[in-house]
Design a protein around this motif. Structure first.
Motif, PDB file in Angstrom:
ATOM      1  N   HIS A   1       3.946   2.368   3.235  1.00 27.39           N
ATOM      2  CA  HIS A   1       4.798   3.903   3.740  1.00 27.39           C
ATOM      3  C   HIS A   1       5.674   3.647   4.806  1.00 27.39           C
ATOM      4  O   HIS A   1       4.376   3.825   5.910  1.00 27.39           O
ATOM      5  N   ALA A   2       6.785   3.873   5.166  1.00 34.08           N
ATOM      6  CA  ALA A   2       7.056   3.520   6.939  1.00 34.08           C
ATOM      7  C   ALA A   2       6.972   3.274   7.578  1.00 34.08           C
ATOM      8  O   ALA A   2       6.012   3.828   8.735  1.00 34.08           O
ATOM      9  N   PHE A   3       5.659   2.172   7.514  1.00 43.96           N
ATOM     10  CA  PHE A   3       5.275   0.980   8.717  1.00 43.96           C
ATOM     11  C   PHE A   3       6.345   0.371   9.578  1.00 43.96           C
ATOM     12  O   PHE A   3       5.947   0.098  10.723  1.00 43.96           O
ATOM     13  N   MET A   4       7.989   0.835   9.731  1.00 46.30           N
ATOM     14  CA  MET A   4       8.759   0.700  10.336  1.00 46.30           C
ATOM     15  C   MET A   4       8.619   2.049  11.395  1.00 46.30           C
ATOM     16  O   MET A   4       9.164   1.266  12.880  1.00 46.30           O
TER      17      MET A   4
ATOM     18  N   PRO B   1       3.463  -2.181  14.075  1.00 42.83           N
ATOM     19  CA  PRO B   1       4.855  -2.914  15.623  1.00 42.83           C
ATOM     20  C   PRO B   1       4.868  -4.664  14.998  1.00 42.83           C
ATOM     21  O   PRO B   1       6.041  -5.383  15.158  1.00 42.83           O
ATOM     22  N   ALA B   2       3.537  -5.232  14.737  1.00 42.67           N
ATOM     23  CA  ALA B   2       4.553  -6.988  14.351  1.00 42.67           C
ATOM     24  C   ALA B   2       5.069  -6.739  13.384  1.00 42.67           C
ATOM     25  O   ALA B   2       5.771  -7.808  13.397  1.00 42.67           O
ATOM     26  N   LEU B   3       5.185  -6.021  11.603  1.00 46.06           N
ATOM     27  CA  LEU B   3       5.884  -6.600  10.705  1.00 46.06           C
ATOM     28  C   LEU B   3       7.086  -6.032  10.501  1.00 46.06           C
ATOM     29  O   LEU B   3       7.970  -6.284  10.753  1.00 46.06           O
ATOM     30  N   ALA B   4       7.276  -5.122  12.397  1.00 44.85           N
ATOM     31  CA  ALA B   4       8.210  -3.827  12.196  1.00 44.85           C
ATOM     32  C   ALA B   4       9.358  -5.617  13.160  1.00 44.85           C
ATOM     33  O   ALA B   4      10.888  -5.918  12.575  1.00 44.85           O
TER      34      ALA B   4
ATOM     35  N   ASP C   1       7.907   3.848  14.182  1.00 41.93           N
ATOM     36  CA  ASP C   1       7.269   3.601  16.253  1.00 41.93           C
ATOM     37  C   ASP C   1       6.563   5.033  16.340  1.00 41.93           C
ATOM     38  O   ASP C   1       6.490   5.220  17.459  1.00 41.93           O
ATOM     39  N   GLU C   2       6.775   5.955  14.940  1.00 43.35           N
ATOM     40  CA  GLU C   2       5.612   7.293  15.639  1.00 43.35           C
ATOM     41  C   GLU C   2       5.062   7.855  14.473  1.00 43.35           C
ATOM     42  O   GLU C   2       5.074   6.953  13.069  1.00 43.35           O
ATOM     43  N   GLY C   3       3.758   7.608  14.697  1.00 44.38           N
ATOM     44  CA  GLY C   3       2.636   7.561  13.194  1.00 44.38           C
ATOM     45  C   GLY C   3       2.140   6.505  13.351  1.00 44.38           C
ATOM     46  O   GLY C   3       2.244   5.441  13.702  1.00 44.38           O
ATOM     47  N   GLU C   4       0.496   7.226  12.898  1.00 42.31           N
ATOM     48  CA  GLU C   4      -0.509   5.851  11.971  1.00 42.31           C
ATOM     49  C   GLU C   4      -0.135   5.225  11.299  1.00 42.31           C
ATOM     50  O   GLU C   4      -0.689   3.763  10.819  1.00 42.31           O
ATOM     51  N   ARG C   5       0.516   5.131  11.043  1.00 41.26           N
ATOM     52  CA  ARG C   5       1.632   4.215   9.862  1.00 41.26           C
ATOM     53  C   ARG C   5       2.218   2.839  10.178  1.00 41.26           C
ATOM     54  O   ARG C   5       2.548   1.656  10.045  1.00 41.26           O
ATOM     55  N   TYR C   6       3.073   3.000  11.236  1.00 41.24           N
ATOM     56  CA  TYR C   6       3.452   2.288  12.347  1.00 41.24           C
ATOM     57  C   TYR C   6       2.885   0.558  12.185  1.00 41.24           C
ATOM     58  O   TYR C   6       1.558   0.531  12.819  1.00 41.24           O
TER      59      TYR C   6
ATOM     60  N   GLN D   1       0.716  -1.028  -0.229  1.00 45.69           N
ATOM     61  CA  GLN D   1       0.050  -0.275  -0.288  1.00 45.69           C
ATOM     62  C   GLN D   1       0.711   1.093  -0.038  1.00 45.69           C
ATOM     63  O   GLN D   1      -0.021   2.029   0.119  1.00 45.69           O
ATOM     64  N   ASP D   2       1.932   0.992  -0.286  1.00 50.47           N
ATOM     65  CA  ASP D   2       2.809   2.220  -0.509  1.00 50.47           C
ATOM     66  C   ASP D   2       3.075   2.760  -2.152  1.00 50.47           C
ATOM     67  O   ASP D   2       3.705   2.698  -2.285  1.00 50.47           O
TER      68      ASP D   2
END
Length: 244
Positions: free
Chosen positions: A214-217, A226-229, A219-224, A182-183
């Motif tokens: 995008h930016a799923f890594m 954590p499981a994928l990170a 750890d600030e913001g709504e796109r994070y 979805q990036d």
């Protein structure tokens, strides 16, 4: 592992580059990972990612990727002004200057008594591109590239024949590509273009697409995510433990 953190001002072809070093507190020698940030440079999420990796037994270097264009120590905010400045820096700095930065960090690592001399690269966003770009250097044994922007588009400034996409065939180490489906910055067509080039280039690569933005890594913001990170950190540690 318990870690320590300090900074070095490394001389490069284009000026002094402040570089944060995260490494185990224990004595001995450890392999190194150059961790390339987003356009915002070393924000708190980037620092936490570097510390996490260092805790697994690596020396992690976080360079200020746009050191020529900002005062030393600059960190841009995750807002429109920071995004605009970071994107302007991205378009202003040629890829050849990133290459010389990488070379300077490799030389630095290979002269430190706490490093084994083995080096890998990892990055997110533009940093994913820079980790990919670093892998063009034969000293980089592995690269872990998270949602790397601007490879498919060939839009970053470079001399003729030196764009990142066409030079993929020069990568000698192992490289992992991770993308969010979805990036919008690397759409389906762009990912397909990179994938086909990886297939035909004959490089040693792994490919993974995940349901994430995008930016799923970060750890600030709504796109994070954590499981994928966590899964990505585990994969990166496994890659560098094996190759470095």
């Amino acid at each position: 592992m318990i870690i320590q953190h300090h900074s070095h001002d490394i001389a490069t072809d284009t000026g002094i580059m402040r570089t944060s070093v995260y490494r185990p507190q224990a004595g001995g020698q450890f392999p190194a990972i150059i961790f390339y940030s987003e356009i915002f440079q070393q924000t708190a999420p980037i620092a936490r990612s570097a510390a996490l990796l260092a805790g697994h037994g690596f020396v992690v270097l976080v360079p200020e990727v746009f050191h020529e264009l900002n005062p030393l120590g600059t960190v841009l905010a995750y807002d429109d002004a920071g995004k605009d400045k970071g994107n302007a820096d991205k378009w202003a700095k040629p890829l050849e200057s990133h290459d010389s930065d990488t070379h300077a960090m490799i030389n630095f690592v290979q002269t430190q008594n706490y490093c084994t001399g083995a080096v890998g690269a990892m990055g997110v966003c533009i940093g994913g591109h820079l980790a990919y770009r670093a892998a063009l250097n034969p000293a980089i044994k592995a690269a872990f590239c998270l949602y790397a922007t601007d490879i498919h588009s060939d839009t970053l400034p470079a001399k003729a024949g030196n764009n990142s996409f066409e030079r993929m065939k020069d990568i000698q180490g192992e490289i992992h590509f991770i993308w969010g489906k979805q990036d919008p910055h690397v759409p389906k067509e762009g990912r397909a273009k990179i994938y086909q080039h990886a297939v035909t280039s004959g490089i040693n690569y792994q490919w993974q697409e995940v349901n994430a933005q995008h930016a799923f890594m970060r750890d600030e913001g709504e796109r994070y995510d954590p499981a994928l990170a966590i899964a990505m950190y585990q994969q990166a540690v496994a890659l560098f433990s094996r190759t470095l």
